[in-house]
Design a protein around this motif. Structure first.
Motif, mmCIF file in Angstrom:
data_model
loop_
_atom_site.group_PDB
_atom_site.id
_atom_site.type_symbol
_atom_site.label_atom_id
_atom_site.label_comp_id
_atom_site.label_asym_id
_atom_site.label_seq_id
_atom_site.Cartn_x
_atom_site.Cartn_y
_atom_site.Cartn_z
ATOM 1 N N THR A 449 0.844 -1.195 0.000
ATOM 2 C CA THR A 449 0.000 0.000 0.000
ATOM 3 C C THR A 449 0.881 1.247 0.000
ATOM 4 O O THR A 449 1.634 1.459 0.950
ATOM 5 N N HIS A 450 0.815 2.010 -1.056
ATOM 6 C CA HIS A 450 1.626 3.228 -1.155
ATOM 7 C C HIS A 450 0.780 4.377 -1.718
ATOM 8 O O HIS A 450 0.398 4.336 -2.891
ATOM 9 N N PRO A 451 0.496 5.405 -0.925
ATOM 10 C CA PRO A 451 -0.140 6.599 -1.488
ATOM 11 C C PRO A 451 0.939 7.466 -2.148
ATOM 12 O O PRO A 451 1.788 8.021 -1.464
ATOM 13 N N CYS A 504 6.293 8.388 -1.640
ATOM 14 C CA CYS A 504 5.178 7.743 -0.977
ATOM 15 C C CYS A 504 4.776 8.612 0.207
ATOM 16 O O CYS A 504 5.625 9.101 0.945
ATOM 17 N N ASN A 506 3.052 7.582 2.791
ATOM 18 C CA ASN A 506 3.197 6.899 4.075
ATOM 19 C C ASN A 506 4.513 7.472 4.605
ATOM 20 O O ASN A 506 5.574 7.246 4.029
ATOM 21 N N HIS A 509 7.541 5.337 5.096
ATOM 22 C CA HIS A 509 8.157 4.912 3.832
ATOM 23 C C HIS A 509 8.975 6.064 3.245
ATOM 24 O O HIS A 509 10.075 5.870 2.740
ATOM 25 N N MET A 514 11.653 6.165 0.253
ATOM 26 C CA MET A 514 10.818 5.994 -0.935
ATOM 27 C C MET A 514 10.451 7.366 -1.502
ATOM 28 O O MET A 514 9.316 7.844 -1.389
#
Ligand code: C2O
Ligand code: CU
Ligand code: CU
Length: 522
Positions: A449-451, A504, A506, A509, A514
């Motif tokens: 799960t990556h926004p 990302c 999160n 992350h 990321m």
């Protein structure tokens, strides 16, 4: 399942956790470590609940605070100006024990800054905290020097320094303990948010309280006569955890870096709305505009209204990250990922007085399955209409010759970091160079799960898991993806040249690498 790409020889040679590197570097040791191949089998870290050390407050006891609004008017030179101070503050979450926060103007969330589109705003931010900060306007089309690049630190102000006289300031600038940000606001009306973006520390800084809402208005929106003033509720949703002294708790090691066990994402066990736990708000039996921001570090919410609502227990979505949709859409269930905003109408007509209507988070049960409640206490008669067409979107469509790029967002099991196209964030590396005023197509792929969020731009989502989805309507700046998904977005690079990040949202992350840079070139 282990991915062979994570286990090739170069990955093994280069493998070294960031923490080990920092420790070794601090000790002046030469950096040598050969991890075992069993590292390849280490599972991808999951999000993890940080449990509070005291019993969490009972829901629906506190009333919803309405966040103060700063509405700066233009000076004779045509520029609006507003000052914020980041400093220690305190909030009341537990009875009799104030909770210390890192706050903008002493409050968490910070004050709402509200201006019209195309109204240029200079924001003076002074740092009265004891460590550096970085400030970013999320969703803003902002010159690179005012965008809050992760290394663009505002150091703590030394005691005898004073910040400049804002009324005399005409451009962006920076000094000891302060920075002036230039926000031209040449973009669609919508709800943005400002928050900390300090390299490696965004998670702890935002968790600590450095987040606030920024609203842009325009004539198109005013003409719709949407519910306003006390019928327009800005709701900042954020989960947090607390220690036995009712203070915010966040998992960092002694060197102040994120504890690796939590690199999948930190989840709190208390849901705050506008800084108070599971609040309650009295409403009239009419139509409300709810403008929601998910300011959580890593938690997704699935929003639903109680079935006890007699009519229209659906939401009417009118806008998303980048402003009004073309047409309203009715939705019963809405996923809101970290960084995303959504603009909703909720109609309490016909709701019996005194009977609470709950805004639920149906991905959880028990107390975490709730966000807040509304209690109709006043009956009003109103005829509310909403036009079929809200706004002209002018979303771009793909055409031949557009530059296409592919980005893979995934975990590297050996290096124990989150990567973009296999690489850890390096502030000096440029990963894409789009041309100013060109439109590009980016293919995004995720392992978890990556926004995913881009600075500077808003984009259209062409496909998400193979088709367009309701969650991606309109202009977006954050696209919420789940494990194994691909999504294709179309991005006009407008406004400014310069270096910006995408990452990302999160925040754990992001802090664990990321993130990548793009540079818009002339
Ligand atoms: Cu909400 Cu790079 O940020
Ligand atoms: Cu942003
Ligand atoms: Cu992520």
């Amino acid at each position: 399942m282990a991915d062979p790409l994570d286990c090739d020889a170069s990955a093994v040679r280069g493998a070294l956790s960031r923490r080990k590197f920092l420790t070794a570097a601090a000790q002046g040791a030469s950096v040598l470590a050969v991890p075992s191949l069993t590292g390849c089998l280490a599972p991808r870290p999951a999000k993890r609940v940080l449990t509070s050390d005291l019993s969490v407050p009972a829901p629906f006891q506190a009333s919803l605070p309405l966040l103060p609004r700063l509405r700066p008017k233009p000076s004779p030179d045509g520029i609006s100006r507003v000052a914020l101070t980041a400093g220690p503050g305190s909030v009341s979450i537990f009875a009799n024990s104030p909770t210390a926060v890192r706050a903008y103007n002493g409050i968490f969330p910070g004050p709402i800054i509200e201006v019209d589109t195309a109204q240029r705003l200079l924001l003076l931010l002074t740092n009265r905290l004891s460590d550096p900060i970085v400030n970013h306007l999320h969703g803003g089309r902002t010159p690179a020097s005012s965008d809050g690049f992760p290394m663009d630190l505002i150091v703590p102000m030394t005691p005898l320094t004073i910040s400049p006289d804002l009324s005399q300031v005409g451009t962006a600038g920076k000094g000891d303990g302060w920075q002036v940000f230039d926000y031209p606001n040449q973009q669609r009306a919508t709800m943005l948010w400002y928050h900390d973006h300090r390299m490696d520390h965004t998670g702890s800084q935002v968790w600590g309280g450095l987040a606030g809402v920024y609203i842009l208005r325009d004539e198109e929106e005013r003409a719709l006569k949407l519910p306003s003033e006390d019928r327009e509720l800005v709701l900042v949703i954020a989960d947090r955890s607390f220690d036995s002294q009712a203070q915010l708790k966040y998992p960092v090691t002694q060197d102040g870096m994120l504890d690796e066990q939590y690199m999948g994402g930190v989840l709190g066990d208390v849901i705050l709305v506008n800084g108070v736990p599971w609040p309650s708000h009295r409403v009239a039996t009419g139509r409300y505009r709810l403008r929601l921001l998910n300011a959580s570090n890593a938690r997704d919410y699935t929003l639903e209204l109680d079935r006890t609502m007699p009519i229209g227990y659906q939401f009417t979505q009118i806008g998303s990250d980048g402003g009004l949709l073309q047409k309203p859409i009715h939705r019963r269930k809405i996923n809101l990922a970290p960084g995303e905003r959504i603009d909703l109408l909720v109609d309490f007509r016909g709701c019996p007085l005194g009977m609470p209507i709950r805004l639920l988070n149906t991905r959880e049960s028990g107390v975490m399955g709730h966000i807040m409640q509304f209690i109709p206490t006043q009956s009003v008669a109103e005829a509310a209409t909403l036009p079929d067409t809200l706004s002209a979107l002018d979303l771009p469509t793909p055409s031949a010759g557009m530059v296409e790029r592919t980005f893979d967002f995934k975990y590297n099991r050996l290096k124990k970091i989150w990567t973009v196209n296999g690489l850890a964030y390096d502030p000096n590396r440029i990963d894409a160079k789009p041309r100013l005023n060109s439109t590009e197509i980016w293919h995004l792929r995720t392992d978890f799960t990556h926004p995913l969020h881009l600075h500077l731009v808003h984009f259209g989502v062409l496909q998400h898991g193979g088709k367009p989805t309701a969650a991606d309507m309109g202009w977006k700046d954050t696209v919420s993806m789940v494990a194994g998904e691909t999504s294709t977005i179309i991005i006009p690079f407008k406004g400014f040249t310069g270096r910006y990040v995408f990452h990302c949202h999160n925040l754990e992350h992001e802090d664990m690498r990321m993130m990548a840079n793009f540079e818009v070139v002339a």
